[in-house]
Design a protein around this motif. Structure first.
Motif, short mmCIF file in Angstrom:
data_model
loop_
_atom_site.label_atom_id
_atom_site.label_comp_id
_atom_site.label_asym_id
_atom_site.label_seq_id
_atom_site.Cartn_x
_atom_site.Cartn_y
_atom_site.Cartn_z
N PHE A 58 0.81 -1.20 0.00
CA PHE A 58 0.00 0.00 0.00
C PHE A 58 0.85 1.26 0.00
CE2 PHE A 58 -2.68 -3.29 1.56
CZ PHE A 58 -3.95 -2.96 1.12
N ASN A 69 0.54 3.79 1.95
CA ASN A 69 0.93 4.15 3.33
C ASN A 69 1.65 3.02 4.03
OD1 ASN A 69 -0.21 6.65 3.17
ND2 ASN A 69 -2.21 5.93 3.82
N TYR A 70 2.16 2.07 3.28
CA TYR A 70 2.87 0.89 3.80
C TYR A 70 1.92 -0.06 4.55
CZ TYR A 70 6.38 4.63 3.68
OH TYR A 70 7.12 5.71 3.35
N ALA A 71 1.11 0.54 5.48
CA ALA A 71 0.19 -0.27 6.28
C ALA A 71 0.90 -1.42 6.99
CB ALA A 71 -0.96 -0.80 5.42
N ILE A 72 2.07 -1.15 7.54
CA ILE A 72 2.67 -2.17 8.40
C ILE A 72 2.19 -1.89 9.82
CG2 ILE A 72 4.66 -2.76 6.98
CD1 ILE A 72 6.31 -0.82 8.57
N TYR A 73 1.95 -2.97 10.56
CA TYR A 73 1.29 -2.82 11.85
C TYR A 73 2.26 -2.27 12.89
CZ TYR A 73 -1.56 -5.95 9.15
OH TYR A 73 -2.26 -6.51 8.14
N PRO A 74 1.94 -1.09 13.47
CA PRO A 74 2.89 -0.43 14.36
C PRO A 74 3.15 -1.19 15.67
CG PRO A 74 0.80 0.76 14.28
CD PRO A 74 0.73 -0.31 13.26
N HIS A 75 2.22 -2.06 16.05
CA HIS A 75 2.39 -2.74 17.34
C HIS A 75 3.15 -4.06 17.21
CE1 HIS A 75 -1.29 -3.98 15.40
NE2 HIS A 75 -1.27 -5.09 16.09
N PHE A 92 3.35 -11.99 9.19
CA PHE A 92 1.90 -11.87 9.21
C PHE A 92 1.26 -12.41 7.94
CE2 PHE A 92 -2.12 -9.62 9.97
CZ PHE A 92 -2.24 -9.85 11.31
N GLY A 93 1.97 -12.21 6.83
CA GLY A 93 1.45 -12.69 5.55
C GLY A 93 1.30 -14.20 5.50
N PRO A 118 8.17 -0.73 13.86
CA PRO A 118 8.13 0.22 12.75
C PRO A 118 8.57 1.63 13.10
CG PRO A 118 6.20 -1.16 12.67
CD PRO A 118 6.94 -1.53 13.93
N ASN A 119 8.26 2.10 14.33
CA ASN A 119 8.65 3.48 14.62
C ASN A 119 10.15 3.65 14.80
OD1 ASN A 119 8.94 2.29 17.08
ND2 ASN A 119 7.38 3.49 18.13
N ARG A 127 10.63 1.02 6.19
CA ARG A 127 9.23 0.63 6.39
C ARG A 127 8.65 0.11 5.08
NH1 ARG A 127 6.95 5.69 9.98
NH2 ARG A 127 8.65 5.60 11.46
N ARG A 169 6.41 -8.24 3.52
CA ARG A 169 5.18 -8.91 3.92
C ARG A 169 4.45 -9.46 2.70
NH1 ARG A 169 1.29 -5.32 7.21
NH2 ARG A 169 0.57 -4.76 5.15
N PHE A 212 -4.75 -0.50 6.74
CA PHE A 212 -4.40 -1.55 7.70
C PHE A 212 -5.36 -2.72 7.58
CE2 PHE A 212 -2.40 1.83 10.47
CZ PHE A 212 -1.12 1.33 10.35
N ASP A 233 -3.98 -10.42 3.74
CA ASP A 233 -3.13 -11.39 4.43
C ASP A 233 -3.92 -12.60 4.93
OD1 ASP A 233 -0.73 -10.15 4.08
OD2 ASP A 233 -0.82 -8.98 5.91
N ALA A 258 2.67 5.35 13.67
CA ALA A 258 4.01 4.80 13.46
C ALA A 258 4.08 3.83 12.28
CB ALA A 258 4.46 4.09 14.73
N GLY A 259 2.99 3.17 11.93
CA GLY A 259 3.04 2.20 10.85
C GLY A 259 2.82 2.81 9.48
#
Lengths: 351, 292
Positions: A81, A83-89, A98-99, A131-132, A139, A146, B184, B191, B288-289
């Protein structure tokens, strides 16, 4: 890896039709870039392929099976995506892994695959970061990782570079291209940046208002644009368009010059003669235009000059060392083979 | 070089320079003054609560902040009284279960209303919101009749059921889920997660600050709830803390020192809940993501 076939894709939101019958054949292992201005339908097409939205009509075929009614996860695709959409947590390792969550592979196999992908993307030492703690480019690489980890038939990229700064964008462009050469998967890449499209694509699909304008290799769309839109959209600065009328075997420009365009055209027809700035130079012989230099933009090895030619302004390229001065009267010439002729009404290419 | 040094003082030099003293600003003075007044208004009840809990009964109506003969007799009395433990445990059970239920149900409904496009969702949202305009006092009678018919009077379930899901919580969660980018969710969908997994593993961690705020609100709300627990409970063992505390004494003789002692003890769990959850209330986790 597999072929991707779009057949007459139509998408309508309420009463607004945004895609008007998109048909395209993306071959196995091909890198296809969709390019066009905002709202041209390129992202919508990608979302239809991904299964994030349903097509109003038409078929999408991936690897020989129609996937219209399949969930995104069952289509054998992966998407990166804007916005990358990688999960920050989650850590990088978890994000990449995750994939594979829903895959039936064993834990060892999954771990091995994660490591492989991290290795390919050169981020093994980043696996335990969040990620942060990553830069924008890193990122983006996680997001690509992923997608890669699932080894999908088709990769979908939705403007993945538009959030990066210019230098990083060039670097990531190269990395994605290298990745494609290494992995050899089918890629559909959406961008509004024609430079990205030209540099990365095996084939470019140029879209406007929900219609495909032209499909071709970067060289084809640059040298043989199908219409004025493609001609102006590809190449920067964009192609100059000079209005004229067919008169015998030549075109008489409104600015007064006669040009031999080397083709048979109906007499009296209103046309636009297109010439790229890089094909238009100050030269006394074979001049097709004459005017006063209004602005000079030195670029070092060459200088862009803006020349007023009775009502309209054209851009030409001059030598970088001895450019014309502002206010100077210049005659501009171009080789006949570098001229493009379009119908003034429809915009379609004639020669 | 000399010029550069003049323009850019070294860190040492900067550290030695004193901040220039600014003349007192009238606006700033007023601001501090009103904040101070506000602070007093906030702190005084708590100070009086603690002060009263340390007084003998004859001193209660003496409005001194520092008791003349401080005593911890009230604390011993309250803590030795078996009823207090019952009420305390009741309140803990009710507040905890209600909080957990609210966090789950409110966010489920909020998420659904926010991220799924289905016909009529706006109407559902308005219907939920409109219940915010009905005061609890008006609902108490129908709740009571309902509890009576279902045999819920004087049970935990009877005390808890009206608050297991709240319109306010749903609204709060819906608004917070709006800040979670669809990318997200779509990424998770590609996924291969199902919708419930997406909600739990992707969306919920991204709204932790909101969940923490909701948990604090709901816990405090239920911890201090009075009217409904008073009406629905009959036996002393089913009382919650506020109801139980108010039963110290009767109309003729209210034992303020004991009520204040119980109230002082009952603030401890709320402090703990606040301390646990406040660290989650940190903005910016979601971003952050995304693009850096």
């Amino acid at each position: 890896m597999a072929d991707l076939i779009l057949r007459d894709l139509v998408k309508t939101y309420d009463k607004t039709q945004v895609l008007h019958g998109i048909s395209l054949n993306v071959h196995d292992g091909e890198f296809v870039v969709f390019v066009g201005p905002s709202g041209c339908g390129k992202s919508t097409t990608l979302r239809l392929i991904a299964g994030l939205e349903d097509a109003t009509s038409g078929d999408i075929e991936i690897g020989g099976r129609v996937v219209n009614n399949l969930e995104p996860k069952d289509r054998d695709i992966a998407m990166v995506f804007q916005n990358y959409a990688i999960y920050p947590h989650m850590t990088v390792r978890k994000n990449i892994g995750f994939g594979l969550r829903s895959s039936k592979k064993s834990r060892e196999e999954k771990n091995k695959r994660n490591e492989e992908v991290a290795d390919i993307l050169d981020m093994t030492e980043l696996l335990d970061r969040k990620p942060n703690q990553l830069s924008g480019g890193q990122r983006q690489r996680v997001a690509i990782g992923r997608a890669m980890v699932r080894d999908p038939a088709v990769f979908l990229f939705d403007e993945p570079l538009s959030n990066l700064d210019a230098q990083l964008r060039t670097q990531m462009r190269l990395e994605i291209k290298k990745l494609h050469q290494r992995v050899g998967s089918t890629i559909v890449f959406v961008t509004h940046d024609q430079v990205e499209a030209m540099t990365m694509a095996d084939r470019i699909v140029i879209m406007k208002d929900g219609f495909i304008q032209q499909v071709g290799t970067p060289a084809e769309v640059y040298h043989k644009p199908a219409n004025t839109f493609v001609a102006r959209f590809i190449g920067a600065p964009s192609m100059n368009m000079l209005p004229g009328r067919v008169n015998g075997g030549a075109v008489k420009l409104h600015s007064g010059f006669d040009i031999d365009v080397g083709g048979k055209l109906d007499a009296g027809r209103e046309v636009l003669v297109g010439v790229r700035p890089e094909d238009l130079h100050p030269n006394e012989e074979h001049a097709i235009l004459e005017g006063d230099v209004s602005v000079c933009e030195p670029l070092g090895h060459e200088t862009l000059i803006y020349v007023g030619t009775g009502g309209s302004e054209v851009i030409a390229k001059a030598d970088g060392r001895v450019p014309p001065k502002v206010g100077e009267r210049v005659r501009l010439s171009a080789l006949p083979e570098n001229l493009h002729v379009f119908d003034a009404k429809t915009g379609e290419a004639l020669v | 070089m000399a010029v550069v040094e003049e323009i850019r003082p070294t860190t040492d030099a900067l550290l030695k320079t004193k901040a220039p003293k600014r003349p007192a600003n009238m606006g700033q003075f007023l601001r501090w003054f009103f904040l101070f007044l506000g602070g007093i208004a906030m702190v005084m009840p708590i100070a009086f609560m603690i002060s009263t809990s340390l007084k003998w009964p004859h001193e209660v109506y003496n409005l001194r902040l520092i008791p003349e003969e401080p005593t911890i007799e009230n604390y011993t009395y309250v803590l030795e009284d078996g009823r207090f433990y019952w009420w305390f445990v009741n309140s803990i059970i009710i507040a905890l279960i209600t909080t957990v239920c609210n966090v789950i149900f409110d966010s489920l409904v909020g998420y659904t209303l926010c991220k799924f496009k289905f016909p009529g969702r706006y109407i559902v949202f308005i219907a939920i919101l409109s219940t915010l305009m009905i005061p609890t006092e008006m609902l108490v009678i129908p709740w009571y009749l309902m509890s009576q018919q279902f045999g819920w009077l004087d049970t935990y379930w009877g005390i808890m059921f009206p608050g297991l899901m709240t319109a306010f919580g749903t609204f709060l969660m819906k608004q917070f889920f709006e800040t979670v980018p669809d990318d997200f969710i779509e990424a998770a969908r590609i996924d291969g997660l199902n919708e419930l997994q997406i909600w739990w593993t992707v969306a919920m961690p991204l709204v932790k600050p909101a969940l923490a705020a909701l948990a604090i609100f709901v816990f405090l709300g239920n911890w201090t709830a009075f009217i409904w627990p008073l009406i629905v409970t009959n036996s002393v063992e089913m009382y919650t803390l506020p109801v139980g505390l108010s039963s110290f004494g009767d109309e003729a003789d209210v034992q303020w020192e004991l009520i204040m002692t119980g109230a002082a003890i009952s603030t401890i769990p709320t402090l703990i809940v606040f301390l646990i959850f406040q660290r989650f209330i940190i903005r910016g986790v979601v971003m952050a993501g995304l693009k850096g």
